[in-house]
Motif scaffolding. Structure first.
Motif, PDB file in Angstrom:
ATOM      1  N   MET A   1      -1.640  -7.468   3.685  1.00  0.00           N
ATOM      2  CA  MET A   1      -2.000  -5.738   3.942  1.00  0.00           C
ATOM      3  C   MET A   1      -2.434  -5.107   2.622  1.00  0.00           C
ATOM      4  SD  MET A   1       0.077  -2.555   5.359  1.00  0.00           S
ATOM      5  CE  MET A   1       1.300  -3.471   6.325  1.00  0.00           C
ATOM      6  N   ASN A   2      -3.815  -4.950   2.612  1.00  0.00           N
ATOM      7  CA  ASN A   2      -4.423  -3.965   1.512  1.00  0.00           C
ATOM      8  C   ASN A   2      -4.007  -2.576   1.424  1.00  0.00           C
ATOM      9  OD1 ASN A   2      -5.651  -3.122  -0.702  1.00  0.00           O
ATOM     10  ND2 ASN A   2      -7.657  -4.157  -0.071  1.00  0.00           N
ATOM     11  N   ILE A  32      -3.809   7.235  18.396  1.00  0.00           N
ATOM     12  CA  ILE A  32      -4.127   6.537  16.845  1.00  0.00           C
ATOM     13  C   ILE A  32      -2.914   5.752  16.603  1.00  0.00           C
ATOM     14  CG2 ILE A  32      -5.401   8.635  15.885  1.00  0.00           C
ATOM     15  CD1 ILE A  32      -2.682   9.262  14.167  1.00  0.00           C
ATOM     16  N   GLU A  33      -3.119   4.907  15.723  1.00  0.00           N
ATOM     17  CA  GLU A  33      -2.065   3.829  15.209  1.00  0.00           C
ATOM     18  C   GLU A  33      -1.531   4.222  13.832  1.00  0.00           C
ATOM     19  OE1 GLU A  33      -1.622  -0.740  14.456  1.00  0.00           O
ATOM     20  OE2 GLU A  33      -2.823  -0.279  16.138  1.00  0.00           O
ATOM     21  N   LEU A  34      -0.343   4.646  13.795  1.00  0.00           N
ATOM     22  CA  LEU A  34       0.142   4.978  12.477  1.00  0.00           C
ATOM     23  C   LEU A  34       0.851   3.496  11.915  1.00  0.00           C
ATOM     24  CD1 LEU A  34       1.611   8.443  12.751  1.00  0.00           C
ATOM     25  CD2 LEU A  34      -0.760   7.438  11.764  1.00  0.00           C
ATOM     26  N   THR A  35       0.855   3.344  10.518  1.00  0.00           N
ATOM     27  CA  THR A  35       1.501   2.273   9.718  1.00  0.00           C
ATOM     28  C   THR A  35       2.773   2.666   8.811  1.00  0.00           C
ATOM     29  OG1 THR A  35      -0.539   0.902  10.148  1.00  0.00           O
ATOM     30  CG2 THR A  35       1.111   0.117   8.561  1.00  0.00           C
ATOM     31  N   SER A  40       6.538   6.265   4.036  1.00  0.00           N
ATOM     32  CA  SER A  40       5.439   7.237   4.374  1.00  0.00           C
ATOM     33  C   SER A  40       4.643   6.467   5.569  1.00  0.00           C
ATOM     34  CB  SER A  40       4.457   7.210   3.298  1.00  0.00           C
ATOM     35  OG  SER A  40       5.233   7.847   2.145  1.00  0.00           O
ATOM     36  N   GLN A  41       4.088   7.364   6.436  1.00  0.00           N
ATOM     37  CA  GLN A  41       3.140   6.981   7.342  1.00  0.00           C
ATOM     38  C   GLN A  41       1.800   6.952   6.818  1.00  0.00           C
ATOM     39  OE1 GLN A  41       3.984   6.159  10.773  1.00  0.00           O
ATOM     40  NE2 GLN A  41       6.093   6.699  10.487  1.00  0.00           N
ATOM     41  N   TYR A  42       0.910   5.952   7.313  1.00  0.00           N
ATOM     42  CA  TYR A  42      -0.523   5.841   6.820  1.00  0.00           C
ATOM     43  C   TYR A  42      -1.379   5.688   7.956  1.00  0.00           C
ATOM     44  CZ  TYR A  42       1.283   5.352   2.191  1.00  0.00           C
ATOM     45  OH  TYR A  42       2.020   5.487   0.959  1.00  0.00           O
ATOM     46  N   LEU A  43      -2.700   5.960   7.911  1.00  0.00           N
ATOM     47  CA  LEU A  43      -3.587   5.648   8.677  1.00  0.00           C
ATOM     48  C   LEU A  43      -4.889   4.733   8.167  1.00  0.00           C
ATOM     49  CD1 LEU A  43      -4.978   6.786  11.624  1.00  0.00           C
ATOM     50  CD2 LEU A  43      -6.312   8.240  10.410  1.00  0.00           C
ATOM     51  N   HIS A  44      -5.122   3.763   8.845  1.00  0.00           N
ATOM     52  CA  HIS A  44      -6.099   2.803   8.518  1.00  0.00           C
ATOM     53  C   HIS A  44      -7.355   3.406   8.466  1.00  0.00           C
ATOM     54  CE1 HIS A  44      -8.614  -0.704   8.068  1.00  0.00           C
ATOM     55  NE2 HIS A  44      -7.521  -1.548   7.501  1.00  0.00           N
ATOM     56  N   GLN A  45      -8.278   3.222   7.044  1.00  0.00           N
ATOM     57  CA  GLN A  45      -9.593   3.996   7.010  1.00  0.00           C
ATOM     58  C   GLN A  45     -10.331   3.852   8.166  1.00  0.00           C
ATOM     59  OE1 GLN A  45     -10.641   2.448   3.299  1.00  0.00           O
ATOM     60  NE2 GLN A  45     -11.582   0.678   4.035  1.00  0.00           N
ATOM     61  N   ASP A  46     -10.309   2.532   8.878  1.00  0.00           N
ATOM     62  CA  ASP A  46     -11.565   2.186   9.895  1.00  0.00           C
ATOM     63  C   ASP A  46     -11.256   3.207  11.048  1.00  0.00           C
ATOM     64  OD1 ASP A  46     -12.352   0.278   8.665  1.00  0.00           O
ATOM     65  OD2 ASP A  46     -11.294  -1.374   9.689  1.00  0.00           O
TER      66      ASP A  46
END
Length: 96
Positions: A1-2, A32-35, A40-46
């Motif tokens: 995972m980058n 949406i899909e959060l990672t 912390s929570q992140y959103l993929h840039q795509d």
């Protein structure tokens, strides 16, 4: 995972003046899909284009989460029907 491909939710909240709970609700509904990376929570840039569409619907039209879900479903159906119509037109042109 980058990790460079992910945007922190906190950064999005600051940029769009939204609460973290807004993104949590979108995730709970499945819009949406959060990672989670660490704490912390992140959103993929795509997914940035889709989240900007959701934010515009929410802020400019004052639509709640359930309404946004309905609108996005209807827009997807319109896209599907447009694709199907184009496919039928192409098949029909073969017989003309």
């Amino acid at each position: 995972m980058n990790v460079k491909e992910y945007i922190p939710i906190i950064q999005l909240c600051d940029h769009y003046s939204l609460e973290v709970s807004f993104f949590g609700e979108l995730h709970e509904v499945g819009l949406i899909e959060l990672t989670s990376i660490g704490e912390s929570q992140y959103l993929h840039q795509d997914n940035l284009v889709e989240i900007e569409k959701i934010i515009r619907i929410h802020s400019e039209l004052k639509i709640n989460i359930e309404g946004i879900d309905a609108i996005l479903n209807l827009l997807q159906k319109v896209d599907d029907l447009t694709t199907e119509l184009d496919r039928v037109k192409n098949r029909l042109s073969l017989y003309e």
